[in-house]
Structures are given as structure tokens and as C-alpha cells.
Design an enzyme around this catalytic site. Structure first.
Site, PDB file in Angstrom:
ATOM      1  N   ASP A  56      15.173  11.109   1.701  1.00  0.00           N
ATOM      2  CA  ASP A  56      13.758  11.029   1.317  1.00  0.00           C
ATOM      3  C   ASP A  56      13.639  11.603  -0.092  1.00  0.00           C
ATOM      4  OD1 ASP A  56      10.923  11.046   3.330  1.00  0.00           O
ATOM      5  OD2 ASP A  56      10.789  11.583   1.203  1.00  0.00           O
ATOM      6  N   LYS A  80       2.356   3.699   1.238  1.00  0.00           N
ATOM      7  CA  LYS A  80       1.614   3.075   2.340  1.00  0.00           C
ATOM      8  C   LYS A  80       0.093   3.038   2.194  1.00  0.00           C
ATOM      9  CE  LYS A  80       1.067   7.338   4.924  1.00  0.00           C
ATOM     10  NZ  LYS A  80       0.970   8.003   6.192  1.00  0.00           N
ATOM     11  N   SER A  94       4.097  -3.488   9.495  1.00  0.00           N
ATOM     12  CA  SER A  94       2.738  -3.043   9.796  1.00  0.00           C
ATOM     13  C   SER A  94       1.896  -4.199  10.324  1.00  0.00           C
ATOM     14  CB  SER A  94       2.130  -2.515   8.486  1.00  0.00           C
ATOM     15  OG  SER A  94       0.729  -2.469   8.575  1.00  0.00           O
ATOM     16  N   TYR A 124       0.159  -3.840  -0.531  1.00  0.00           N
ATOM     17  CA  TYR A 124       0.940  -3.058   0.438  1.00  0.00           C
ATOM     18  C   TYR A 124       1.437  -3.967   1.560  1.00  0.00           C
ATOM     19  CZ  TYR A 124       1.740  -0.399   4.698  1.00  0.00           C
ATOM     20  OH  TYR A 124       2.297   0.066   5.868  1.00  0.00           O
ATOM     21  N   LYS A 163       5.322  -5.471   2.657  1.00  0.00           N
ATOM     22  CA  LYS A 163       5.954  -5.417   3.987  1.00  0.00           C
ATOM     23  C   LYS A 163       6.410  -6.807   4.412  1.00  0.00           C
ATOM     24  CE  LYS A 163       5.611  -1.121   4.950  1.00  0.00           C
ATOM     25  NZ  LYS A 163       6.818  -0.311   5.100  1.00  0.00           N
TER      26      LYS A 163
HETATM   27  P1  NAD Z   1       4.838   8.779   4.974  1.00  0.00           P
HETATM   28  O1  NAD Z   1       4.342   8.604   3.594  1.00  0.00           O
HETATM   29  O2  NAD Z   1       4.427  10.001   5.708  1.00  0.00           O
HETATM   30  O3  NAD Z   1       6.431   8.681   5.000  1.00  0.00           O
HETATM   31  C1  NAD Z   1       7.151   7.868   4.102  1.00  0.00           C
HETATM   32  C2  NAD Z   1       8.235   8.721   3.473  1.00  0.00           C
HETATM   33  O4  NAD Z   1       8.996   7.905   2.582  1.00  0.00           O
HETATM   34  C3  NAD Z   1       7.708   9.898   2.684  1.00  0.00           C
HETATM   35  O5  NAD Z   1       8.308  11.082   3.153  1.00  0.00           O
HETATM   36  C4  NAD Z   1       8.086   9.601   1.230  1.00  0.00           C
HETATM   37  O6  NAD Z   1       8.383  10.776   0.522  1.00  0.00           O
HETATM   38  C5  NAD Z   1       9.289   8.683   1.425  1.00  0.00           C
HETATM   39  N1  NAD Z   1       9.539   7.727   0.326  1.00  0.00           N
HETATM   40  C6  NAD Z   1       8.647   6.859  -0.221  1.00  0.00           C
HETATM   41  N2  NAD Z   1       9.270   6.125  -1.170  1.00  0.00           N
HETATM   42  C7  NAD Z   1      10.570   6.531  -1.220  1.00  0.00           C
HETATM   43  C8  NAD Z   1      11.698   6.159  -1.999  1.00  0.00           C
HETATM   44  N3  NAD Z   1      11.637   5.217  -2.938  1.00  0.00           N
HETATM   45  N4  NAD Z   1      12.877   6.798  -1.776  1.00  0.00           N
HETATM   46  C9  NAD Z   1      12.962   7.756  -0.837  1.00  0.00           C
HETATM   47  N5  NAD Z   1      11.932   8.164  -0.077  1.00  0.00           N
HETATM   48  C10 NAD Z   1      10.736   7.551  -0.260  1.00  0.00           C
HETATM   49  O7  NAD Z   1       4.416   7.469   5.802  1.00  0.00           O
HETATM   50  P2  NAD Z   1       4.439   7.211   7.365  1.00  0.00           P
HETATM   51  O8  NAD Z   1       3.048   7.179   7.846  1.00  0.00           O
HETATM   52  O9  NAD Z   1       5.436   8.090   8.022  1.00  0.00           O
HETATM   53  O10 NAD Z   1       4.957   5.707   7.373  1.00  0.00           O
HETATM   54  C11 NAD Z   1       6.333   5.396   7.511  1.00  0.00           C
HETATM   55  C12 NAD Z   1       6.521   3.895   7.352  1.00  0.00           C
HETATM   56  O11 NAD Z   1       5.731   3.220   8.327  1.00  0.00           O
HETATM   57  C13 NAD Z   1       6.054   3.358   5.997  1.00  0.00           C
HETATM   58  O12 NAD Z   1       6.969   2.370   5.587  1.00  0.00           O
HETATM   59  C14 NAD Z   1       4.705   2.761   6.285  1.00  0.00           C
HETATM   60  O13 NAD Z   1       4.390   1.705   5.415  1.00  0.00           O
HETATM   61  C15 NAD Z   1       4.891   2.253   7.709  1.00  0.00           C
HETATM   62  N6  NAD Z   1       3.620   2.181   8.447  1.00  0.00           N
HETATM   63  C16 NAD Z   1       2.835   3.280   8.552  1.00  0.00           C
HETATM   64  C17 NAD Z   1       1.629   3.202   9.211  1.00  0.00           C
HETATM   65  C18 NAD Z   1       0.729   4.408   9.320  1.00  0.00           C
HETATM   66  O14 NAD Z   1      -0.436   4.257   9.673  1.00  0.00           O
HETATM   67  N7  NAD Z   1       1.186   5.606   9.068  1.00  0.00           N
HETATM   68  C19 NAD Z   1       1.217   1.988   9.787  1.00  0.00           C
HETATM   69  C20 NAD Z   1       2.060   0.872   9.682  1.00  0.00           C
HETATM   70  C21 NAD Z   1       3.286   0.986   9.001  1.00  0.00           C
HETATM   71  C1  UD1 Z   2      -5.549   1.251   7.780  1.00  0.00           C
HETATM   72  C2  UD1 Z   2      -4.893   0.431   6.717  1.00  0.00           C
HETATM   73  C3  UD1 Z   2      -3.788  -0.432   7.333  1.00  0.00           C
HETATM   74  C4  UD1 Z   2      -2.809   0.429   8.133  1.00  0.00           C
HETATM   75  C5  UD1 Z   2      -3.614   1.172   9.193  1.00  0.00           C
HETATM   76  C6  UD1 Z   2      -2.748   2.051  10.062  1.00  0.00           C
HETATM   77  C7  UD1 Z   2      -6.702   0.069   5.099  1.00  0.00           C
HETATM   78  C8  UD1 Z   2      -7.673  -0.926   4.520  1.00  0.00           C
HETATM   79  N1  UD1 Z   2      -5.891  -0.395   6.077  1.00  0.00           N
HETATM   80  O1  UD1 Z   2      -6.274   0.369   8.568  1.00  0.00           O
HETATM   81  O2  UD1 Z   2      -3.085  -1.122   6.353  1.00  0.00           O
HETATM   82  O3  UD1 Z   2      -1.841  -0.406   8.765  1.00  0.00           O
HETATM   83  O4  UD1 Z   2      -4.590   1.975   8.524  1.00  0.00           O
HETATM   84  O5  UD1 Z   2      -2.543   3.292   9.508  1.00  0.00           O
HETATM   85  O6  UD1 Z   2      -6.617   1.203   4.674  1.00  0.00           O
HETATM   86  N2  UD1 Z   2     -13.091   4.648   9.612  1.00  0.00           N
HETATM   87  C9  UD1 Z   2     -14.312   5.287   9.467  1.00  0.00           C
HETATM   88  N3  UD1 Z   2     -14.360   6.378   8.653  1.00  0.00           N
HETATM   89  C10 UD1 Z   2     -13.256   6.876   7.997  1.00  0.00           C
HETATM   90  C11 UD1 Z   2     -12.029   6.209   8.171  1.00  0.00           C
HETATM   91  C12 UD1 Z   2     -11.975   5.088   8.975  1.00  0.00           C
HETATM   92  O7  UD1 Z   2     -15.316   4.871  10.048  1.00  0.00           O
HETATM   93  O8  UD1 Z   2     -13.385   7.862   7.262  1.00  0.00           O
HETATM   94  C13 UD1 Z   2     -13.013   3.482  10.525  1.00  0.00           C
HETATM   95  C14 UD1 Z   2     -12.561   2.191   9.860  1.00  0.00           C
HETATM   96  O9  UD1 Z   2     -13.659   1.471   9.353  1.00  0.00           O
HETATM   97  C15 UD1 Z   2     -11.865   1.482  11.022  1.00  0.00           C
HETATM   98  C16 UD1 Z   2     -11.286   2.626  11.856  1.00  0.00           C
HETATM   99  O10 UD1 Z   2     -12.030   3.775  11.498  1.00  0.00           O
HETATM  100  O11 UD1 Z   2     -12.794   0.799  11.812  1.00  0.00           O
HETATM  101  C17 UD1 Z   2      -9.807   2.894  11.578  1.00  0.00           C
HETATM  102  O12 UD1 Z   2      -9.617   3.046  10.181  1.00  0.00           O
HETATM  103  P1  UD1 Z   2      -8.194   3.474   9.570  1.00  0.00           P
HETATM  104  O13 UD1 Z   2      -7.685   4.677  10.276  1.00  0.00           O
HETATM  105  O14 UD1 Z   2      -8.342   3.545   8.102  1.00  0.00           O
HETATM  106  O15 UD1 Z   2      -7.219   2.281   9.992  1.00  0.00           O
HETATM  107  P2  UD1 Z   2      -7.303   0.701   9.664  1.00  0.00           P
HETATM  108  O16 UD1 Z   2      -8.623   0.329   9.153  1.00  0.00           O
HETATM  109  O17 UD1 Z   2      -6.837  -0.007  10.875  1.00  0.00           O
END
Ligand code: NAD
Ligand code: UD1
Length: 354
Positions: free
Chosen positions: A44, A97, A137, A161, A165
Site C-alpha cells: 500500500d 474511490k 463496484s 471512477y 473499474k
Molecule cells: P480505501 O481507500 O480505504 O483503500 C484503498 C487503499 O489503496 C488505500 O489504503 C490506499 O492508500 C491504497 N492505494 C491507492 N492507490 C494506490 C497505489 N497506486 N499504490 C498502492 N496503494 C494504493 O478504499 P476501500 O473502501 O477499502 O476500497 C477498496 C477497493 O474496493 C477500492 O478499489 C474501491 O474502489 C473498491 N470499492 C469500494 C467500495 C466502498 O464503498 N468502499 C465500493 C465498491 C468498490
Molecule cells: C456511493 C458511490 C458509489 C459507491 C458506493 C459504495 C457516489 C455518487 N457513488 O454510492 O460509486 O460504489 O457509494 O460505497 O458517491 N446519503 C444522504 N446523505 C449523505 C450521504 C448519503 O442522504 O450525507 C444518501 C444517498 O443519497 C443515498 C444513500 O444515502 O441514497 C447512500 O449514499 P452513499 O453512501 O454515498 O452510497 P451510494 O450513493 O450508493
């Protein structure tokens, strides 16, 4: 010998490279892997996570995982890590992300996410490591025409973003087509929330949280005054948006299930296509339901006001999880209350995060 000792012996030689392993989902998956006896090696660059996560993981599992601070774009550094460890599979979480940020800085997103992945896949190939689980995602589906969303829903990403993906998914498809020895599992996450039940690790967003659950927890702990609910005029049960929230430890266990599948020596699966699998609960939950559940488990009132819809938001999104159950023999175990309870324990015991 206890059950977990048996597991520990069984997997004791499997070294798993976890990119982004100090991040939110990565750190929880590292815990799940260690508890199953796998040996994770984290890479990381700490651009969105803290080194102190490692001690916390050690506090849960009894041992800190091996860690390298390196950027995926640094192919040379990656190569050294592959040469130092006998890696059997890779779980690839590392990436940027934030949807809004990706719209403002598309080049940064394409460079980090796509070039980082290309660098990783090249080094894997050079070192003959051909098993990978990739974090995709549900955002790649965009505004899906049919809900619940199944894996055959046509992808329609709406921001850089999500497009990054989708492009990485296609690259993995092409790599597999060229060399069917590659075992590829693409996991499309819905909305990961919550924290490990110990309260030692959890989600620690930098700045103002974009997502609902961390925002609610920061209001509950007094870091923010009130929640803004983005619209209550959607065609849903109470007018607020519906999402498929999945407990981060269920998600972590989904990765272990996927790993078991690709780590099997003689995979019986016909290697025609990479597996693309939704990880969610299959159930939708409204914003209001989430607020109420959080208030109940925390005993805190969550002040809120209803504002206009957030640009780009959709009314409802939840997963069809039939395929995940069938292929991974995995399903979620934790409820919305568990998600709120664990998120609250993490936030209240670590009000400022790590
Ligand atoms: P996060 O930001 O907490 O973790 C990602 C990690 O990757 C971080 O620790 C960051 O320092 C590291 N990183 C980023 N770019 C890098 C690089 N070039 N080299 C080395 N390290 C790098 O995010 P997360 O929520 O744990 O998400 C993990 C994965 O899941 C991501 O790919 C994200 O797009 C995907 N994802 C997350 C969600 C969500 O809601 N959290 C939803 C769908 C998909
Ligand atoms: C977001 C990301 C999506 C990612 C997903 C999972 C955006 C536009 N999309 O979507 O790419 O895969 O998170 O982590 O950012 N809400 C409120 N108040 C807030 C925050 C959110 O009302 O302060 C509502 C939103 O309108 C939505 C729900 O809560 O209806 C969930 O929101 P959020 O947690 O941001 O997730 P996603 O919208 O699904």
C-alpha cells in the site's frame, strides 16, 4: 487441536498479496485471511490509509501482517516483493474511490487505477502468478433498468471512477482470453459499511465523508452537527434512497470464499470466462431506515434535515445474490443492526479515527 488451528495448518503455505491492504476493506479482509490461516503480504502507498492499522490488525489476530510501503506504479518495487515471497494469489484492492473527485480529476483516477493495475498484472505475469481477485463496484451498472441487479445487467458506468473499474474488468477479461491459465474473480461490491466487531479497525474517511454510514457515525459522535438527507421524493417506501448495505466482515468473508475457489489446485470449473460476482445482501434499506437503526443501537439522536437530491444519485440499487450463493457457497450473515452496532463501536471508541 481446535478448528482454527486446523485451518491455520491447511493454508499455512499460501501467501496472498493484498494490494491496498491497509485501507478500509483491505484491512478487514486481511484479518479474515489471517484467521483462516492464510499469510497476507500487504502492499500500500498509504495515500488513503495509516500505518497504525497494522498494529490494530495485530491486536485482533495476534500478529502484524507483512507490509511494504510501495506504489503499484512502481513496477520495480513490486517485482522485488514478488521475488521475495512465494505468492500464490493476489487480492487487488488498491485504488482511488471517490466518485466526485474522479469527475474533477479523471486523469489522476485513470492513471492510478488503470496504470497501477497494469503494472501489477505485468509483474504477476512475469513472476508466473496467475490468480487474482479484483475489487470492482456496483457503480459500473449505473442506472440499472432492472432491480435487483444481476451480473448480466449491461454495464453503464457514469463517471471516471466507475469507468476505471469497468476498464480494469475488461483488461482482466482480455488477459484471461489470451492465457486461460489465469484464474480471475471480479467482485462487484454494493455498499460496504460497519467495522470489525472488536472496534479496533473501521472506516476512517479523510475530510467530510461522502457516504451515508460514516456521516451518520460522525454526527452521532459529535464531529458533525447534522445529517443532510439527499431527497425524500424518490419512488421508495419512505421517499429516501434505497441501497444494499453489506457488513464489511461479510464482504471480507466473501473474499475468503473467492480465494478458496481459485486456490484449489485442480479447479473443476471450465475456464471460459473470469467470474463476475455481486457481493451484497440482496436487500434494500432506505436512508431513513438506516438512521433509525443507528439511533436504536447507539442511543443517540441523529439530527437531520432533508435537502435536494444529490446529483447523479439513483432511487434504488440492490443486488441479485443468487450467483454469489451458488458459486462461492457464501452469503451474508450480519443484519443492518449489526452494521450500525459495529460502526458505532468503532466510531465511539475512535472518535477521530486511527
Ligand atoms: P480505501 O481507500 O480505504 O483503500 C484503498 C487503499 O489503496 C488505500 O489504503 C490506499 O492508500 C491504497 N492505494 C491507492 N492507490 C494506490 C497505489 N497506486 N499504490 C498502492 N496503494 C494504493 O478504499 P476501500 O473502501 O477499502 O476500497 C477498496 C477497493 O474496493 C477500492 O478499489 C474501491 O474502489 C473498491 N470499492 C469500494 C467500495 C466502498 O464503498 N468502499 C465500493 C465498491 C468498490
Ligand atoms: C456511493 C458511490 C458509489 C459507491 C458506493 C459504495 C457516489 C455518487 N457513488 O454510492 O460509486 O460504489 O457509494 O460505497 O458517491 N446519503 C444522504 N446523505 C449523505 C450521504 C448519503 O442522504 O450525507 C444518501 C444517498 O443519497 C443515498 C444513500 O444515502 O441514497 C447512500 O449514499 P452513499 O453512501 O454515498 O452510497 P451510494 O450513493 O450508493
Amino acid at each position: 487441536m481446535t478448528g482454527s488451528n486446523i485451518k491455520r495448518q491447511r493454508h499455512s503455505e499460501s501467501t496472498i498479496l493484498v494490494t491496498g491492504g491497509t485501507g478500509y476493506i483491505g484491512s478487514h479482509t486481511v484479518v479474515a485471511l489471517m484467521q483462516e490461516g492464510y499469510c497476507p503480504v500487504i502492499v500500500d502507498n498509504l495515500s488513503n490509509s495509516k500505518i497504525s492499522v497494522l498494529k490494530r490488525i495485530g491486536g485482533i489476530t495476534g500478529r502484524e501482517p507483512t507490509f511494504y510501503k510501495a506504489d503499484l506504479l512502481n513496477t520495480k518495487a513490486l517485482n522485488k516483493i514478488f521475488q521475495r515471497h512465494r505468492i500464490s494469489s493476489v487480492i487487488h484492492f488498491a485504488g482511488l474511490k471517490a466518485v466526485g473527485e474522479s469527475v474533477l480529476h479523471p486523469l489522476q483516477y485513470y492513471r492510478n487505477n488503470i496504470e497501477g493495475s497494469l503494472s501489477l498484472f505485468s509483474v504477476m505475469s512475469e513472476n508466473d502468478v496467475k490468480k487474482i481477485i479484483f475489487s470492482s463496484s456496483a457503480s459500473i451498472y449505473g442506472q440499472a433498468a432492472v432491480i435487483p441487479i444481476a451480473e448480466n445487467c449491461p454495464p453503464a458506468p457514469t463517471n471516471p471512477y466507475a469507468r476505471s473499474k469497468f476498464i480494469i474488468e475488461q483488461i482482466l477479461n482480455d488477459i484471461h482470453r489470451a492465457d486461460p491459465q489465469w484464474e480471475v474473480v471480479i467482485l462487484r461490491y454494493f455498499n460496504p459499511v460497519g467495522a470489525h466487531q472488536s472496534g479496533l479497525i473501521g472506516e476512517d474517511p479523510q475530510g467530510i465523508p461522502n457516504n451515508l454510514m460514516p456521516y451518520i457515525s460522525q454526527v452521532a459522535v459529535g464531529r458533525r452537527k447534522k445529517l443532510q438527507i439527499f431527497g425524500n421524493d424518490y419512488p421508495t417506501s419512505d421517499g429516501t434512497g434505497v441501497r444494499d448495505y453489506i457488513h464489511v466482515m461479510d464482504l471480507a468473508e466473501g473474499h475468503v470464499a473467492a480465494l478458496r475457489k481459485i486456490e484449489k489446485k485442480q479447479s473443476s470449473r471450465k475456464k471460459k470466462m473470469p467470474l463476475m460476482i455481486n457481493l451484497g445482501t440482496g436487500r434494500g434499506c432506505t436512508v431513513m431506515e438506516m438512521v433509525q437503526a443507528f439511533e436504536k443501537v447507539s442511543g443517540k439522536k441523529i439530527p437531520y434535515s432533508v435537502t435536494k437530491r444529490r446529483a447523479g444519485d439513483i432511487a434504488a440499487c440492490y443486488a441479485d445474490v443468487t450467483y454469489a450463493k451458488k458459486i462461492l457457497k457464501w452469503k451474508t450473515k450480519r443484519s443492518i443492526e449489526d452494521m450500525c452496532c459495529d460502526a458505532w463501536r468503532w466510531q465511539s471508541e475512535n472518535p477521530q479515527g486511527y
